[in-house]
Structures are given as structure tokens and as C-alpha cells.
Design an enzyme around this catalytic site. Structure first.
Site, PDB file in Angstrom:
ATOM      1  N   GLY A  16       0.842  -1.197   0.000  1.00 42.75           N
ATOM      2  CA  GLY A  16       0.000   0.000   0.000  1.00 42.75           C
ATOM      3  C   GLY A  16       0.873   1.242   0.000  1.00 42.75           C
ATOM      4  O   GLY A  16       1.940   1.275  -0.622  1.00 42.75           O
ATOM      5  N   VAL A  18       2.867   2.579   2.184  1.00 38.26           N
ATOM      6  CA  VAL A  18       4.236   2.437   2.698  1.00 38.26           C
ATOM      7  C   VAL A  18       4.971   1.297   1.984  1.00 38.26           C
ATOM      8  O   VAL A  18       6.108   1.473   1.526  1.00 38.26           O
ATOM      9  CB  VAL A  18       4.229   2.205   4.235  1.00 38.26           C
ATOM     10  N   ILE A 138      10.420  10.396  11.367  1.00 37.65           N
ATOM     11  CA  ILE A 138      11.242  11.026  12.414  1.00 37.65           C
ATOM     12  C   ILE A 138      11.940   9.962  13.255  1.00 37.65           C
ATOM     13  O   ILE A 138      11.287   9.098  13.838  1.00 37.65           O
ATOM     14  CB  ILE A 138      10.366  11.909  13.338  1.00 37.65           C
ATOM     15  N   LYS A 207       0.929   5.390  20.080  1.00 32.12           N
ATOM     16  CA  LYS A 207       2.307   5.890  19.973  1.00 32.12           C
ATOM     17  C   LYS A 207       2.849   6.279  21.356  1.00 32.12           C
ATOM     18  O   LYS A 207       4.021   6.037  21.662  1.00 32.12           O
ATOM     19  CB  LYS A 207       2.342   7.067  19.011  1.00 32.12           C
TER      20      LYS A 207
HETATM   21  P1  NAP Z   1      -2.368   0.507   3.155  1.00 34.47           P
HETATM   22  O1  NAP Z   1      -2.059   1.553   2.139  1.00 34.47           O
HETATM   23  O2  NAP Z   1      -3.779   0.293   3.539  1.00 34.47           O
HETATM   24  O3  NAP Z   1      -1.786  -0.873   2.589  1.00 34.47           O
HETATM   25  C1  NAP Z   1      -1.989  -2.091   3.226  1.00 34.47           C
HETATM   26  C2  NAP Z   1      -1.421  -3.196   2.361  1.00 34.47           C
HETATM   27  O4  NAP Z   1      -1.484  -4.404   3.130  1.00 34.47           O
HETATM   28  C3  NAP Z   1      -2.177  -3.442   1.065  1.00 34.47           C
HETATM   29  O5  NAP Z   1      -1.292  -3.731   0.012  1.00 34.47           O
HETATM   30  C4  NAP Z   1      -3.061  -4.672   1.387  1.00 34.47           C
HETATM   31  O6  NAP Z   1      -3.278  -5.528   0.273  1.00 34.47           O
HETATM   32  C5  NAP Z   1      -2.175  -5.413   2.389  1.00 34.47           C
HETATM   33  N1  NAP Z   1      -2.993  -6.184   3.309  1.00 34.47           N
HETATM   34  C6  NAP Z   1      -3.872  -5.727   4.230  1.00 34.47           C
HETATM   35  N2  NAP Z   1      -4.449  -6.752   4.879  1.00 34.47           N
HETATM   36  C7  NAP Z   1      -3.920  -7.883   4.320  1.00 34.47           C
HETATM   37  C8  NAP Z   1      -4.127  -9.255   4.552  1.00 34.47           C
HETATM   38  N3  NAP Z   1      -5.022  -9.690   5.440  1.00 34.47           N
HETATM   39  N4  NAP Z   1      -3.414 -10.132   3.815  1.00 34.47           N
HETATM   40  C9  NAP Z   1      -2.530  -9.717   2.879  1.00 34.47           C
HETATM   41  N5  NAP Z   1      -2.284  -8.412   2.626  1.00 34.47           N
HETATM   42  C10 NAP Z   1      -2.985  -7.523   3.333  1.00 34.47           C
HETATM   43  O7  NAP Z   1      -1.551   0.746   4.499  1.00 34.47           O
HETATM   44  P2  NAP Z   1      -0.300   1.734   4.734  1.00 34.47           P
HETATM   45  O8  NAP Z   1      -0.789   3.134   4.844  1.00 34.47           O
HETATM   46  O9  NAP Z   1       0.764   1.433   3.763  1.00 34.47           O
HETATM   47  O10 NAP Z   1       0.150   1.312   6.213  1.00 34.47           O
HETATM   48  C11 NAP Z   1       0.858   0.128   6.455  1.00 34.47           C
HETATM   49  C12 NAP Z   1       1.326   0.082   7.902  1.00 34.47           C
HETATM   50  O11 NAP Z   1       2.191   1.183   8.157  1.00 34.47           O
HETATM   51  C13 NAP Z   1       0.206   0.191   8.958  1.00 34.47           C
HETATM   52  O12 NAP Z   1       0.528  -0.589  10.074  1.00 34.47           O
HETATM   53  C14 NAP Z   1       0.239   1.653   9.325  1.00 34.47           C
HETATM   54  O13 NAP Z   1      -0.270   1.884  10.645  1.00 34.47           O
HETATM   55  C15 NAP Z   1       1.733   1.910   9.267  1.00 34.47           C
HETATM   56  N6  NAP Z   1       2.045   3.324   9.063  1.00 34.47           N
HETATM   57  C16 NAP Z   1       1.524   3.972   8.000  1.00 34.47           C
HETATM   58  C17 NAP Z   1       1.836   5.309   7.809  1.00 34.47           C
HETATM   59  C18 NAP Z   1       1.283   6.065   6.628  1.00 34.47           C
HETATM   60  O14 NAP Z   1       1.557   7.260   6.511  1.00 34.47           O
HETATM   61  N7  NAP Z   1       0.535   5.439   5.731  1.00 34.47           N
HETATM   62  C19 NAP Z   1       2.684   5.970   8.725  1.00 34.47           C
HETATM   63  C20 NAP Z   1       3.227   5.251   9.795  1.00 34.47           C
HETATM   64  C21 NAP Z   1       2.900   3.921   9.959  1.00 34.47           C
HETATM   65  P3  NAP Z   1      -4.140  -5.082  -0.982  1.00 34.47           P
HETATM   66  O15 NAP Z   1      -3.286  -4.074  -1.702  1.00 34.47           O
HETATM   67  O16 NAP Z   1      -4.328  -6.321  -1.788  1.00 34.47           O
HETATM   68  O17 NAP Z   1      -5.402  -4.503  -0.439  1.00 34.47           O
END
Ligand code: NAP
Length: 441
Positions: A16, A18, A138, A207
Site C-alpha cells: 500500500g 508504505v 522522524i 504511539k
Molecule cells: P495501506 O495503504 O492500507 O496498505 C496495506 C497493504 O497491506 C495493502 O497492500 C493490502 O493488500 C495489504 N494487506 C492488508 N491486509 C492484508 C491481509 N489480510 N493479507 C494480505 N495483505 C494484506 O496501508 P499503509 O498506509 O501502507 O500502512 C501500512 C502500515 O504502516 C500500517 O501498520 C500503518 O499503521 C503503518 N504506518 C503507516 C503510515 C502512513 O503514513 N501510511 C505511517 C506510519 C505507519 P491489498 O493491496 O491487496 O489490499
């Protein structure tokens, strides 16, 4: 003749915001990463829910069989970027049991457990890194666990949620009310369709739990964090803040406190608070994050930058991958979890801070002294008091308001004072109570 170093195999779970950026960095910086690690980093597979989507990566790298991917023999490091607590927890535990080091950004998972993942990593002699779980790009986990390992942390105060900081900044700079600032944040993609985790402080509480655990070598979970969100903040609160030369920020506060019996405790809490304009956190605007750490010998340190977003978060994740890969190549392990202190968690009533209290009162003489007496009766010392007339649009004076700023007092004493004030005949209602943080007593 020396043989080529064995590659380090990486599996990324999640593609996704990240995950896709982590894959991009691994591919685009391959030569530099190889030089820094001392061996090539090779992407073995990417775990997703839907394999057939057009994602711009070779289809053979994609799999929805997470269980198989994390146990593959050619995978050394599993990078969990899926998000939900399950199946992330199960995948991480399986990876660890199969001898893989793990990097994760999953704050909800880390803050919801009492160290299950760390204990599993300890048993399996593998690394568990999670720099990106707090404040995105950060660096704050590594400074706390490593750079400050010889010092004693007294307090960590952070703006760790970009969505709420954006909303509060909008309210302050444009005069918008909470609902319109939230709508604006949604339009710009800063707020999710369901903003509860952000605006009610759950994200910041996770956090805070992670920061408090590391800073004070104590198990702190999200449930241990006292939490209030920003949904009740009004334009009037901002007007009052301005009159006091303050702003309003949603703060995550982690503190080592000593109670009246001399017991050391850990307090972790999230709430909106007045912050003086001169405090370094007051100028952190928009979706930015910042964390101020106060340590006994180091004094005050501040970390500032982008607390979310695909690329900034991927920077922190990739840093962790390099650390874990280096340990694989050179031997050795990163720092283990340190929970030796296990201090008790302070209930909110034992926490002491300063307060701003505003109340609508009867417009007659003697009211101020009645109000002041209630503060004194409960041992809450007044630092500043102001009485002003409430004027209707017509220009007619229709009532009076008293605003009190206190010296430091416990939450318990303040709560008793508010109850007593609300029972006074001369007080129509207590309109607003806000904590004042970041000042001397
Ligand atoms: P995201 O855009 O929603 O992406 C999630 C990814 O995980 C997607 O590719 C999804 O697959 C896959 N996924 C979800 N559930 C799954 C499952 N049951 N089996 C297999 N694949 C699965 O999330 P994100 O924003 O990148 O965030 C990822 C992590 O980083 C989270 O823990 C979030 O809290 C942390 N984080 C994010 C940010 C930010 O700014 N986004 C900042 C700090 C920390 P599909 O593509 O097939 O749906």
C-alpha cells in the site's frame, strides 16, 4: 579469492502507501544499500490480499499466501506493512519462529500487546525493529533506545498525529470550527473516511504507549494511556488560548512522576492542551509531527519532520531493514527490549499539571471571591484570574465570565474543584477546562 557475500532475502507484507515505497527504495537504491549492508538485498516476494491487481511490479513477486512467504528458506527479513492487528501478528510470530528478523510499522499491534513479539524475537535470537511505528520518518525510537541509553529520560512530549495537528492548525489560523476543519482535512486526504482513531486520540495513545515503554523501561499498553480527543475543542477555546499567548495542540505526554508517597510511576496520556507560543511544539503546524525528549543529562532534545506518508515512513522502514540486514551479514543483533524497571502506571488523578478554567457566572459583586475560595479549599493555587463581561451582539452586557489559570495541581484536586464550582449558585456553568503544558510551575 573471496566469495561473493550471500544475499539478504526480504519479504514485504503489504503493498500500500508504505509497502510500495519501501519496494521502490529497495529497487532504486540497490547499489547503495548493498554497499551499506555488505551484501545485496534481494526482494523475494510481496504479500497482498489481491494478487491480480495491476501494481507495476512483476506478478511473480506477488502472493496472497502470507504463511508461505514468511517461512520461505530464502527470506531473512520480513517487513510487515499490512496494518490490521491480524493477520499481522500471526505472520510476524511465524516469521520469528522461522528465524527471520522482522521490521514493522504496526503501532496498533505493538501498543496492544505486553511484549509478546519482543519476547518471541528474544527466544529466536532475531531482530525486531519498529522505528516507523511512531512519527513516520522522524527518528525517535532509535535515539531513545540507543543514543540516550546512558541517560535517564524524564519526559517525552510529542505531537504524533498529523491529522489532528492539521485540524487544530486550521482552526487556529482560519478561525474555522472543528467540523469544517475536519471536512477540509478529509478533502485534502489528511483524514480517513472514519476519523475516529485520529480525532479521539487512539492513534496518538498507541504511539504514547510505545514511547513510554521505551523511555521508562516499563510495559505500557494503549489501554494504560489516559486519552481525550479533540472533538470538543471550540473556536472560543482558541480565542482564550490566544489571549493567554498560547496555542492548542493534541499532545502525547509520557512522564516519570513521583507520587505523594515517594513512589516512582509512569504517566502516559493524550489530550488537547494549551501550549505557550514560546514552546518549541507551538510552531509545529499542519500535518507535521515533533517529539521533545527531556533527559537528565542531555536536557531538551527535539525531533521534527513528516510523521506520515508513504515515502517518509518508508525511509524509517528501510533504515530498519538495513540495520537488520547488517546484523545478519556482520553477526550480532540490535538492542533487545528493555523492561527492567517495570514502574507502576500512574492513574490520571495523580498527575499534576496546570489548568485553564473558564466559567459563566452571575454578574454581581462577591462572585470572584466565592470562586477563588473553592480553588483554595481544594488546594489549587491560582496563578492568574480575569473577570470579564459577556456582551450580546446588541452591545448589551448580558453576564460575566471568570477565567482562571492555576499553578500546578493534581488532576484529582482539579476535578474536585470543578465539581464544587458547578455546585455554587453564582456559577451558571463551567464552560471550558484545558490543561496548560510546557510551562514552569
Ligand atoms: P495501506 O495503504 O492500507 O496498505 C496495506 C497493504 O497491506 C495493502 O497492500 C493490502 O493488500 C495489504 N494487506 C492488508 N491486509 C492484508 C491481509 N489480510 N493479507 C494480505 N495483505 C494484506 O496501508 P499503509 O498506509 O501502507 O500502512 C501500512 C502500515 O504502516 C500500517 O501498520 C500503518 O499503521 C503503518 N504506518 C503507516 C503510515 C502512513 O503514513 N501510511 C505511517 C506510519 C505507519 P491489498 O493491496 O491487496 O489490499
Amino acid at each position: 579469492m573471496t566469495s561473493d557475500p550471500k544475499p539478504v532475502g526480504v519479504a514485504v507484507l503489504g503493498y500500500g502507501n508504505v509497502g510500495s515505497e519501501v519496494v521502490r527504495i529497495i529497487e532504486s537504491s540497490a547499489a547503495d544499500l548493498t554497499a551499506r549492508i555488505g551484501a545485496p538485498l534481494v526482494l523475494r516476494g510481496i504479500g497482498v490480499r489481491r494478487v491480480n491487481a495491476n501494481r507495476g511490479v512483476p506478478i511473480e513477486l506477488l502472493t496472497d499466501d502470507i504463511d508461505e512467504l514468511v517461512t520461505r528458506d530464502d527470506v531473512d527479513i520480513v517487513v510487515e506493512l499490512m496494518g490490521p492487528v491480524e493477520p499481522s501478528r500471526k505472520a510476524i510470530l511465524s516469521a520469528i519462529e522461522h528465524g527471520k528478523s522482522v521490521v514493522t510499522a504496526n503501532k496498533a499491534l505493538l501498543a496492544g500487546s505486553t511484549g509478546e513479539l519482543a519476547r518471541a524475537a528474544e527466544r529466536a535470537h532475531v531482530d525486531l525493529y519498529f522505528e516507523a511505528s511512531v512519527a513516520g520518518a522522524i527518528p525517535v525510537i532509535r535515539p531513545l533506545t540507543q543514543s540516550l541509553a546512558g541517560d535517564s529520560v524524564l519526559r517525552v512530549i510529542g505531537i504524533v498525529n498529523g491529522t489532528t495537528n492539521y485540524i487544530l492548525s486550521e482552526m487556529e489560523t482560519t478561525g474555522a470550527d472543528y467540523a469544517s476543519a475536519l471536512a477540509d482535512a478529509s478533502t485534502l486526504g489528511y483524514a480517513e473516511a472514519d476519523p475516529t482513531a485520529d480525532v479521539d486520540g487512539y492513534d496518538a495513545a498507541s504511539k504514547a504507549a510505545i514511547l513510554a515503554s521505551i523511555a521508562f523501561h516499563t510495559t505500557v499498553t494503549a489501554d494504560d494511556v489516559y486519552r481525550e480527543g479533540i472533538t470538543a475543542i471550540t473556536t472560543e477555546d482558541f480565542a482564550s488560548a490566544q489571549a493567554l499567548n498560547c496555542t492548542i495542540k493534541l499532545l502525547a505526554l509520557c512522564e516519570r512522576i513521583v507520587d505523594e508517597d515517594g513512589r516512582e510511576m509512569v504517566s502516559a496520556r493524550v489530550y488537547p492542551a494549551l501550549v505557550p507560543a514560546a514552546h518549541p511544539l507551538a510552531t509545529v503546524g499542519g500535518a507535521f509531527n515533533a517529539v521533545v525528549v527531556e533527559a537528565e543529562a542531555a536536557g531538551r532534545l527535539m525531533f521534527y519532520g513528516q510523521g506520515a506518508g508513504g515515502a517518509p515512513t518508508a525511509s524509517a522502514v528501510t533504515g530498519d531493514i538495513v540495520m537488520a540486514a547488517r546484523n545478519r551479514v556482520q553477526g550480532g543483533r540490535g538492542p533487545r527490549e528493555s523492561k527492567y524497571a517495570q514502574l507502576p502506571i500512574a492513574p490520571i488523578g495523580k498527575v499534576s499539571t496546570r489548568y485553564y478554567v473558564s466559567m459563566d457566572v452571575a454578574d454581581r459583586s462577591g462572585v470572584l471571591s466565592a470562586v477563588a475560595a473553592e480553588f483554595a479549599n481544594h488546594g489549587v493555587s491560582i496563578a492568574e484570574v480575569r473577570q470579564e463581561g459577556v456582551v450580546a451582539d446588541s452591545g448589551e452586557r448580558v453576564g460575566a465570565r471568570i477565567v482562571v489559570v492555576t499553578h500546578r495541581a493534581t488532576e484529582a484536586a482539579l476535578a474536585d474543584t470543578i465539581t464544587a464550582l458547578e455546585e455554587l449558585d453564582v456559577v451558571a456553568n463551567v464552560a471550558s477546562v484545558l490543561r496548560l503544558e510546557g510551562t514552569d510551575p
